[in-house]
Motif scaffolding. Structure first.
Motif, PDB file in Angstrom:
ATOM      1  N   LYS A  43      32.546  35.180  42.743  1.00  0.00           N
ATOM      2  CA  LYS A  43      32.492  36.255  41.748  1.00  0.00           C
ATOM      3  C   LYS A  43      33.764  37.080  41.832  1.00  0.00           C
ATOM      4  CE  LYS A  43      29.636  39.714  42.430  1.00  0.00           C
ATOM      5  NZ  LYS A  43      28.427  40.570  42.435  1.00  0.00           N
ATOM      6  N   ALA A  44      34.520  37.102  40.751  1.00  0.00           N
ATOM      7  CA  ALA A  44      35.721  37.924  40.649  1.00  0.00           C
ATOM      8  C   ALA A  44      35.423  39.066  39.695  1.00  0.00           C
ATOM      9  CB  ALA A  44      36.900  37.112  40.141  1.00  0.00           C
ATOM     10  N   THR A  45      35.658  40.268  40.165  1.00  0.00           N
ATOM     11  CA  THR A  45      35.487  41.443  39.319  1.00  0.00           C
ATOM     12  C   THR A  45      36.870  42.006  39.038  1.00  0.00           C
ATOM     13  OG1 THR A  45      33.333  41.884  40.294  1.00  0.00           O
ATOM     14  CG2 THR A  45      34.364  43.692  39.085  1.00  0.00           C
ATOM     15  N   LEU A  46      37.253  41.997  37.779  1.00  0.00           N
ATOM     16  CA  LEU A  46      38.599  42.391  37.372  1.00  0.00           C
ATOM     17  C   LEU A  46      38.591  43.838  36.902  1.00  0.00           C
ATOM     18  CD1 LEU A  46      39.242  39.123  35.365  1.00  0.00           C
ATOM     19  CD2 LEU A  46      39.848  39.597  37.741  1.00  0.00           C
ATOM     20  N   LEU A  47      39.116  44.713  37.751  1.00  0.00           N
ATOM     21  CA  LEU A  47      39.106  46.135  37.433  1.00  0.00           C
ATOM     22  C   LEU A  47      40.499  46.710  37.186  1.00  0.00           C
ATOM     23  CD1 LEU A  47      36.441  47.293  40.036  1.00  0.00           C
ATOM     24  CD2 LEU A  47      36.127  46.839  37.603  1.00  0.00           C
ATOM     25  N   ASN A  48      41.522  46.031  37.652  1.00  0.00           N
ATOM     26  CA  ASN A  48      42.880  46.530  37.500  1.00  0.00           C
ATOM     27  C   ASN A  48      43.383  46.211  36.092  1.00  0.00           C
ATOM     28  OD1 ASN A  48      45.647  46.999  37.562  1.00  0.00           O
ATOM     29  ND2 ASN A  48      45.898  46.220  39.637  1.00  0.00           N
ATOM     30  N   PRO A  49      43.690  47.234  35.285  1.00  0.00           N
ATOM     31  CA  PRO A  49      44.136  46.969  33.917  1.00  0.00           C
ATOM     32  C   PRO A  49      45.501  46.291  33.855  1.00  0.00           C
ATOM     33  CG  PRO A  49      44.334  49.297  34.404  1.00  0.00           C
ATOM     34  CD  PRO A  49      43.629  48.669  35.579  1.00  0.00           C
ATOM     35  N   HIS A  50      46.208  46.232  34.982  1.00  0.00           N
ATOM     36  CA  HIS A  50      47.528  45.602  35.017  1.00  0.00           C
ATOM     37  C   HIS A  50      47.465  44.150  35.472  1.00  0.00           C
ATOM     38  CE1 HIS A  50      49.292  49.464  34.156  1.00  0.00           C
ATOM     39  NE2 HIS A  50      48.573  49.979  35.135  1.00  0.00           N
ATOM     40  N   THR A  51      46.270  43.610  35.633  1.00  0.00           N
ATOM     41  CA  THR A  51      46.116  42.208  36.014  1.00  0.00           C
ATOM     42  C   THR A  51      46.687  41.328  34.911  1.00  0.00           C
ATOM     43  OG1 THR A  51      44.131  42.709  37.286  1.00  0.00           O
ATOM     44  CG2 THR A  51      44.442  40.418  36.632  1.00  0.00           C
ATOM     45  N   THR A  52      47.474  40.352  35.314  1.00  0.00           N
ATOM     46  CA  THR A  52      48.121  39.452  34.350  1.00  0.00           C
ATOM     47  C   THR A  52      47.510  38.051  34.430  1.00  0.00           C
ATOM     48  OG1 THR A  52      49.793  38.694  35.924  1.00  0.00           O
ATOM     49  CG2 THR A  52      50.299  40.703  34.651  1.00  0.00           C
ATOM     50  N   ARG A  53      47.855  37.233  33.467  1.00  0.00           N
ATOM     51  CA  ARG A  53      47.439  35.828  33.506  1.00  0.00           C
ATOM     52  C   ARG A  53      47.950  35.160  34.780  1.00  0.00           C
ATOM     53  NH1 ARG A  53      45.951  32.893  28.705  1.00  0.00           N
ATOM     54  NH2 ARG A  53      45.692  34.332  26.984  1.00  0.00           N
ATOM     55  N   TYR A  64      30.805  29.695  35.005  1.00  0.00           N
ATOM     56  CA  TYR A  64      29.361  29.805  34.819  1.00  0.00           C
ATOM     57  C   TYR A  64      29.029  30.062  33.353  1.00  0.00           C
ATOM     58  CZ  TYR A  64      24.638  31.591  34.794  1.00  0.00           C
ATOM     59  OH  TYR A  64      23.328  31.799  34.484  1.00  0.00           O
ATOM     60  N   ASP A  65      29.681  31.034  32.755  1.00  0.00           N
ATOM     61  CA  ASP A  65      29.434  31.400  31.362  1.00  0.00           C
ATOM     62  C   ASP A  65      30.634  32.186  30.867  1.00  0.00           C
ATOM     63  OD1 ASP A  65      28.137  31.698  28.935  1.00  0.00           O
ATOM     64  OD2 ASP A  65      26.578  33.022  29.679  1.00  0.00           O
ATOM     65  N   ARG A  66      30.801  32.265  29.589  1.00  0.00           N
ATOM     66  CA  ARG A  66      31.891  33.061  29.026  1.00  0.00           C
ATOM     67  C   ARG A  66      31.653  34.520  29.417  1.00  0.00           C
ATOM     68  NH1 ARG A  66      35.724  32.413  25.270  1.00  0.00           N
ATOM     69  NH2 ARG A  66      36.355  34.253  24.104  1.00  0.00           N
ATOM     70  N   PRO A  67      32.661  35.155  30.058  1.00  0.00           N
ATOM     71  CA  PRO A  67      32.461  36.534  30.511  1.00  0.00           C
ATOM     72  C   PRO A  67      32.338  37.511  29.341  1.00  0.00           C
ATOM     73  CG  PRO A  67      34.635  35.698  31.167  1.00  0.00           C
ATOM     74  CD  PRO A  67      33.943  34.610  30.437  1.00  0.00           C
ATOM     75  N   THR A  68      31.430  38.459  29.500  1.00  0.00           N
ATOM     76  CA  THR A  68      31.273  39.514  28.504  1.00  0.00           C
ATOM     77  C   THR A  68      31.611  40.872  29.108  1.00  0.00           C
ATOM     78  OG1 THR A  68      28.934  39.715  29.041  1.00  0.00           O
ATOM     79  CG2 THR A  68      29.518  38.260  27.205  1.00  0.00           C
TER      80      THR A  68
END
Length: 86
Positions: free
Chosen positions: A51-61, A4-8
């Motif tokens: 909609k994906a909400t990324l909250l886990n700081p250990h999420t990898t590519r 949709y747009d570049r995430p901020t």
């Protein structure tokens, strides 16, 4: 996939390219009921987005690639395997 747009912030809206809203809703529901991924939904510009909400700081590519693969497989009707990280 279409972004949709570049995430901020940590929330990203996306959808398979050329998918209609019914297909996007079906993908979301399928991944949820099969226990593969929990994605939110958002209506923006008269279209439904995953909609994906990324909250886990250990999420990898690789975790994100796995999520996109699950969405792609659900979109094409292929059997989904694996799951997103907890």
């Amino acid at each position: 996939m279409e972004l949709y747009d570049r995430p901020t912030i940590s929330t990203v809206l996306f959808r398979p390219t050329h998918a209609d809203d019914t297909t996007v809703a079906t993908i979301r529901r399928t991944l949820l009921t099969q226990g593969h991924a929990v994605l939110g939904r958002a209506h923006t510009d008269d279209r439904l987005w995953l909609k994906a909400t990324l909250l886990n700081p250990h999420t990898t590519r690789q975790d994100l690639q796995n999520l996109l693969t699950l969405v792609s497989h659900a979109h094409t009707g292929a059997t989904t395997e694996g799951s997103t990280p907890r």
